[in-house]
Design a protein around this motif. Structure first.
Motif, mmCIF file in Angstrom:
data_model
loop_
_atom_site.group_PDB
_atom_site.id
_atom_site.type_symbol
_atom_site.label_atom_id
_atom_site.label_comp_id
_atom_site.label_asym_id
_atom_site.label_seq_id
_atom_site.Cartn_x
_atom_site.Cartn_y
_atom_site.Cartn_z
ATOM 1 N N ARG A 1 6.898 17.070 12.797
ATOM 2 C CA ARG A 1 9.152 18.159 13.003
ATOM 3 C C ARG A 1 9.435 17.981 12.059
ATOM 4 O O ARG A 1 10.234 18.858 11.751
ATOM 5 C CB ARG A 1 9.363 17.707 14.293
ATOM 6 C CG ARG A 1 10.584 17.852 14.586
ATOM 7 C CD ARG A 1 10.836 17.244 16.402
ATOM 8 N NE ARG A 1 12.586 17.879 16.609
ATOM 9 C CZ ARG A 1 12.492 18.879 16.744
ATOM 10 N NH1 ARG A 1 11.283 19.844 17.973
ATOM 11 N NH2 ARG A 1 13.754 19.407 17.574
ATOM 12 N N ASP A 2 9.792 16.515 11.266
ATOM 13 C CA ASP A 2 10.378 16.390 9.860
ATOM 14 C C ASP A 2 10.045 17.304 9.236
ATOM 15 O O ASP A 2 11.048 17.636 8.228
ATOM 16 C CB ASP A 2 10.237 15.243 9.319
ATOM 17 C CG ASP A 2 10.586 13.738 10.527
ATOM 18 O OD1 ASP A 2 12.061 14.602 11.920
ATOM 19 O OD2 ASP A 2 10.269 13.195 10.785
ATOM 20 N N LYS A 3 8.639 17.369 8.808
ATOM 21 C CA LYS A 3 8.423 18.553 8.041
ATOM 22 C C LYS A 3 8.550 20.079 8.089
ATOM 23 O O LYS A 3 8.361 20.929 7.223
ATOM 24 C CB LYS A 3 7.474 18.350 7.415
ATOM 25 C CG LYS A 3 5.580 17.192 7.111
ATOM 26 C CD LYS A 3 6.806 16.322 5.791
ATOM 27 C CE LYS A 3 5.588 15.194 5.111
ATOM 28 N NZ LYS A 3 6.712 14.828 4.365
ATOM 29 N N ARG A 4 8.565 20.322 9.475
ATOM 30 C CA ARG A 4 8.831 21.675 9.592
ATOM 31 C C ARG A 4 11.062 22.035 9.540
ATOM 32 O O ARG A 4 11.187 22.670 9.036
ATOM 33 C CB ARG A 4 9.001 21.705 10.877
ATOM 34 C CG ARG A 4 7.155 22.580 11.182
ATOM 35 C CD ARG A 4 6.607 22.621 12.363
ATOM 36 N NE ARG A 4 5.383 23.336 12.621
ATOM 37 C CZ ARG A 4 4.721 23.279 13.496
ATOM 38 N NH1 ARG A 4 5.154 22.485 14.945
ATOM 39 N NH2 ARG A 4 3.676 23.712 14.199
ATOM 40 N N ASP A 5 11.365 20.635 9.734
ATOM 41 C CA ASP A 5 12.570 20.201 9.667
ATOM 42 C C ASP A 5 13.156 20.865 8.011
ATOM 43 O O ASP A 5 14.123 21.507 7.109
ATOM 44 C CB ASP A 5 13.022 19.733 10.262
ATOM 45 C CG ASP A 5 13.587 19.146 12.161
ATOM 46 O OD1 ASP A 5 13.513 21.164 12.319
ATOM 47 O OD2 ASP A 5 13.743 18.513 12.885
ATOM 48 N N LEU A 6 12.358 20.259 7.177
ATOM 49 C CA LEU A 6 12.742 20.039 5.564
ATOM 50 C C LEU A 6 12.383 21.485 5.419
ATOM 51 O O LEU A 6 11.710 21.065 4.049
ATOM 52 C CB LEU A 6 12.260 19.071 5.727
ATOM 53 C CG LEU A 6 12.769 17.195 6.046
ATOM 54 C CD1 LEU A 6 11.742 16.210 4.968
ATOM 55 C CD2 LEU A 6 14.221 17.279 4.790
ATOM 56 N N SER A 7 10.914 22.277 6.273
ATOM 57 C CA SER A 7 11.148 23.632 5.405
ATOM 58 C C SER A 7 10.173 23.648 4.370
ATOM 59 O O SER A 7 9.681 24.604 3.539
ATOM 60 C CB SER A 7 12.252 24.430 4.874
ATOM 61 O OG SER A 7 13.046 24.770 5.724
ATOM 62 N N GLU A 8 8.914 22.284 4.670
ATOM 63 C CA GLU A 8 8.054 22.148 3.660
ATOM 64 C C GLU A 8 7.113 22.513 4.202
ATOM 65 O O GLU A 8 6.752 22.848 5.655
ATOM 66 C CB GLU A 8 7.508 20.791 3.732
ATOM 67 C CG GLU A 8 8.562 19.665 3.438
ATOM 68 C CD GLU A 8 8.206 18.797 3.013
ATOM 69 O OE1 GLU A 8 6.493 18.383 3.123
ATOM 70 O OE2 GLU A 8 8.963 17.445 2.304
ATOM 71 N N ASP A 9 5.557 23.274 3.705
ATOM 72 C CA ASP A 9 5.291 24.373 4.376
ATOM 73 C C ASP A 9 3.638 23.562 5.024
ATOM 74 O O ASP A 9 2.256 23.753 4.859
ATOM 75 C CB ASP A 9 4.088 25.512 2.623
ATOM 76 C CG ASP A 9 3.712 26.321 4.037
ATOM 77 O OD1 ASP A 9 3.436 26.758 5.648
ATOM 78 O OD2 ASP A 9 3.501 27.557 3.367
ATOM 79 N N ILE A 10 3.900 23.137 6.141
ATOM 80 C CA ILE A 10 2.903 21.562 6.516
ATOM 81 C C ILE A 10 1.940 23.006 7.573
ATOM 82 O O ILE A 10 0.781 21.863 7.217
ATOM 83 C CB ILE A 10 3.575 20.767 7.397
ATOM 84 C CG1 ILE A 10 2.375 20.246 7.851
ATOM 85 C CG2 ILE A 10 4.451 21.421 8.749
ATOM 86 C CD1 ILE A 10 2.147 18.981 7.037
ATOM 87 N N ASP A 11 2.528 23.951 8.263
ATOM 88 C CA ASP A 11 1.431 24.674 8.847
ATOM 89 C C ASP A 11 0.595 24.841 7.591
ATOM 90 O O ASP A 11 -0.622 25.285 7.661
ATOM 91 C CB ASP A 11 2.230 25.427 9.536
ATOM 92 C CG ASP A 11 3.388 25.247 10.844
ATOM 93 O OD1 ASP A 11 2.571 24.920 11.232
ATOM 94 O OD2 ASP A 11 4.905 25.139 10.827
ATOM 95 N N SER A 12 0.838 26.004 6.322
ATOM 96 C CA SER A 12 -0.273 26.180 5.894
ATOM 97 C C SER A 12 -1.000 25.383 5.971
ATOM 98 O O SER A 12 -2.974 25.290 5.734
ATOM 99 C CB SER A 12 0.496 26.665 4.550
ATOM 100 O OG SER A 12 1.141 27.711 4.474
#
Length: 350
Positions: free
Chosen positions: A299-310
């Motif tokens: 969640r934190d990575k997504r909130d920071l707009s880091e492309d964790i999903d890729s």
């Protein structure tokens, strides 16, 4: 969780849900992202222009409105999720509103891009709603700890101890059992299963007491040997597969099993990597068999707009599995201590 409507075009679209339990509210916390359009009912002050005597009189009306999410907070003890953001649809556009989502609330979630794990989480919540409630009693002589199995962890309901004193003997023990069973029955509902676990023979004596005084509960009970009570006792119950005797492997049992494998590999300098740097390196070599990632880390990575999903998609494309851990229970806390992300490897890399 009940799905009322699902309208998706590729990864974009709306899903309308009705959470039915505290577990479902917890799931929503990890499904909703900043920037999502969330719609639900809320009470707003509406001016009454027809009141000639008091034209500024305010009245509250229940209105369906949508907000652009800026913040979510899960309140376990009040059984609600508070979602705050600016109003996009409804009334008072542009003003701030907090939506309080509780079991039974209708909620619509619109995302420009639904992630795979979010859709899987909804499916898991729907399946879990059909599984029996599980109460775990961990007991030793004179002391017991009772919890309810949730999808985010063991929610400890109460602790009880045998009252101190030199006299009383067996009568005090019987009173202890009576009080324990009375409080447990208050948690019981149709279809509930009870696991009684602990060291020694106290658990067997409790079972005999229940069989004599509350025979209607006997068919719901499973006995399990563990070495301690409380949090460590709950973990032992999960490790020993007692939950799988009742339902298919639930997420907590899976998390417990995989964190044990990971820690064993780390202790022997075996097939494990932890921390983002090591995990990324392992992925470059295609060495990841199973990725363990903490829900709050994701969640934190997504909130920071880091492309964790890729990054996650890349691991899955190479045949790796993904397990998302709850940050609210012991396996997730252990994973948090390792940086929130780790991997069990297919082979060792230098």
């Amino acid at each position: 969780m009940r799905v009322e409507r699902r309208v998706l075009k590729k990864d974009e679209g709306e899903i309308k849900l009705i959470p039915q339990s505290l577990d479902d509210i917890w799931h929503l916390q990890h499904i909703i992202d900043k920037g999502d359009l969330i719609s639900s009912y809320a009470w707003r002050d509406i001016s009454n222009s027809t009141d000639k005597i008091r034209p500024d009189k305010q009245e509250k009306k229940k209105i369906w409105m949508g907000i652009d999410v800026e913040e979510t907070k899960f309140h376990k003890f009040s059984n609600r999720l508070r979602i705050t953001g600016k109003i996009r649809t409804g009334t008072d556009i542009g003003q701030y509103q907090t939506l309080n989502i509780e079991p039974g609330s209708e909620i619509s979630i619109f995302k420009e891009r639904w992630k795979k794990d979010q859709l899987e989480r909804i499916d898991d919540a729907v399946k879990a709603s059909n599984q029996p409630k599980v109460i775990i009693i961990t007991i030793e002589e004179g002391e017991a700890s009772v919890g309810i199995l949730r999808q985010y962890g063991i929610d400890e309901s109460f602790n009880i101890s045998l009252s101190s004193g030199k006299s009383g003997g067996e009568s005090k023990r019987t009173e202890f059992f009576a009080d324990l069973v009375k409080q447990t029955v208050n948690l019981f509902s149709e279809g509930t299963k009870i696991i009684i676990a602990g060291p020694g023979f106290t658990k067997n004596d409790l079972y005999k007491y229940i069989k004599e005084r509350h025979p209607q509960l006997v068919d719901s009970i499973i006995l399990e040997d563990v070495s301690s009570i409380g949090v460590s006792g709950y973990q032992e119950v999960l490790r020993r597969g007692a939950i799988e005797k009742i339902i298919n492997e639930d997420r907590l049992s899976k998390e417990t099993r995989y964190i044990d494998i990971l820690l064993r590999e780390i202790a022997t300098d075996g097939l494990a990597a932890y921390g983002m740097v090591e995990v990324k390196k392992s992925n470059e070599f295609g060495a990841i068999d199973t990725l363990l990632i903490l829900d709050q880390f994701l969640r934190d990575k997504r909130d920071l707009s880091e492309d964790i999903d890729s990054f996650l998609n890349e691991i899955e494309a190479k045949g790796g599995r993904l397990i998302i851990f709850s940050s609210d229970f012991e396996p997730g806390k252990k994973l948090a201590g390792l940086g929130g992300i780790a991997a069990i490897l297919r082979y060792k890399i230098s």
